[in-house]
Motif scaffolding. Sequence first.
Motif, PDB file in Angstrom:
ATOM      1  N   THR A   1       0.854  -1.174   0.000  1.00  0.00           N
ATOM      2  CA  THR A   1       0.000   0.000   0.000  1.00  0.00           C
ATOM      3  C   THR A   1       0.896   1.232   0.000  1.00  0.00           C
ATOM      4  N   GLU A   2       0.574   2.185  -0.866  1.00  0.00           N
ATOM      5  CA  GLU A   2       1.412   3.369  -0.988  1.00  0.00           C
ATOM      6  C   GLU A   2       0.553   4.629  -1.026  1.00  0.00           C
ATOM      7  N   THR A   3       0.918   5.606  -0.207  1.00  0.00           N
ATOM      8  CA  THR A   3       0.285   6.926  -0.223  1.00  0.00           C
ATOM      9  C   THR A   3       1.388   7.962  -0.379  1.00  0.00           C
ATOM     10  N   ILE A   4       1.017   9.239  -0.333  1.00  0.00           N
ATOM     11  CA  ILE A   4       2.053  10.269  -0.426  1.00  0.00           C
ATOM     12  C   ILE A   4       2.840  10.394   0.871  1.00  0.00           C
TER      13      ILE A   4
ATOM     14  N   LYS B   1       4.788   4.176   2.689  1.00  0.00           N
ATOM     15  CA  LYS B   1       4.729   2.975   1.868  1.00  0.00           C
ATOM     16  C   LYS B   1       4.753   1.792   2.823  1.00  0.00           C
ATOM     17  N   ALA B   2       3.796   0.864   2.704  1.00  0.00           N
ATOM     18  CA  ALA B   2       3.675  -0.233   3.660  1.00  0.00           C
ATOM     19  C   ALA B   2       3.515  -1.568   2.951  1.00  0.00           C
ATOM     20  N   ILE B   3       4.178  -2.580   3.495  1.00  0.00           N
ATOM     21  CA  ILE B   3       3.964  -3.956   3.063  1.00  0.00           C
ATOM     22  C   ILE B   3       2.964  -4.553   4.032  1.00  0.00           C
TER      23      ILE B   3
ATOM     24  N   SER C   1       5.720  -4.166   7.179  1.00  0.00           N
ATOM     25  CA  SER C   1       6.548  -3.015   7.540  1.00  0.00           C
ATOM     26  C   SER C   1       5.965  -1.770   6.884  1.00  0.00           C
ATOM     27  N   TRP C   2       6.426  -0.640   7.327  1.00  0.00           N
ATOM     28  CA  TRP C   2       6.036   0.612   6.706  1.00  0.00           C
ATOM     29  C   TRP C   2       7.197   1.592   6.795  1.00  0.00           C
TER      30      TRP C   2
ATOM     31  N   GLY D   1       6.007  12.811   4.137  1.00  0.00           N
ATOM     32  CA  GLY D   1       5.461  12.466   5.450  1.00  0.00           C
ATOM     33  C   GLY D   1       6.257  13.117   6.569  1.00  0.00           C
ATOM     34  N   TYR D   2       7.581  13.107   6.437  1.00  0.00           N
ATOM     35  CA  TYR D   2       8.425  13.766   7.446  1.00  0.00           C
ATOM     36  C   TYR D   2       8.171  15.275   7.479  1.00  0.00           C
TER      37      TYR D   2
END
Length: 118
Positions: A36-39, A42-44, A87-88, A94-95
């Motif tokens: 899954t990926e957003t701005i 990113k997560a598995i 994981s993400w 995001g930072y």
Amino acid sequence: MKTSNYFTLKEFQLNNNCPECYSNDSLQLTFKQRITETIFFKAITGDTSHEMHCKNCNTTIYPVRWNDDIERVVAYHERAIVPKKTSWKIKPFGYVFIGIDLLIIIAIVLIMLGVIRF
């Protein structure tokens, strides 16, 4: 904008007969895991899926068409695969978003405490 993609964990060549064309050793079983990926990150994820395809007749074999032998082989391979750990990872945007939020919260707290006055 959230996108979900799948990446291939493992592919197996099966020696079972295809339920469509009855060809032997043309079935391919593919196990996939979702990303899954957003701005912001990113997560598995822990979601895995499988798909069976016949390379001889170029058809996708859905579980409705499986016979008992194919179901046993798929169950065996499901137990054998080891999915990647969930994981993400935070992306640079995001930072930046977290940093701006922290600055706003600190400014509000300092105004409420009377350290900063307007």
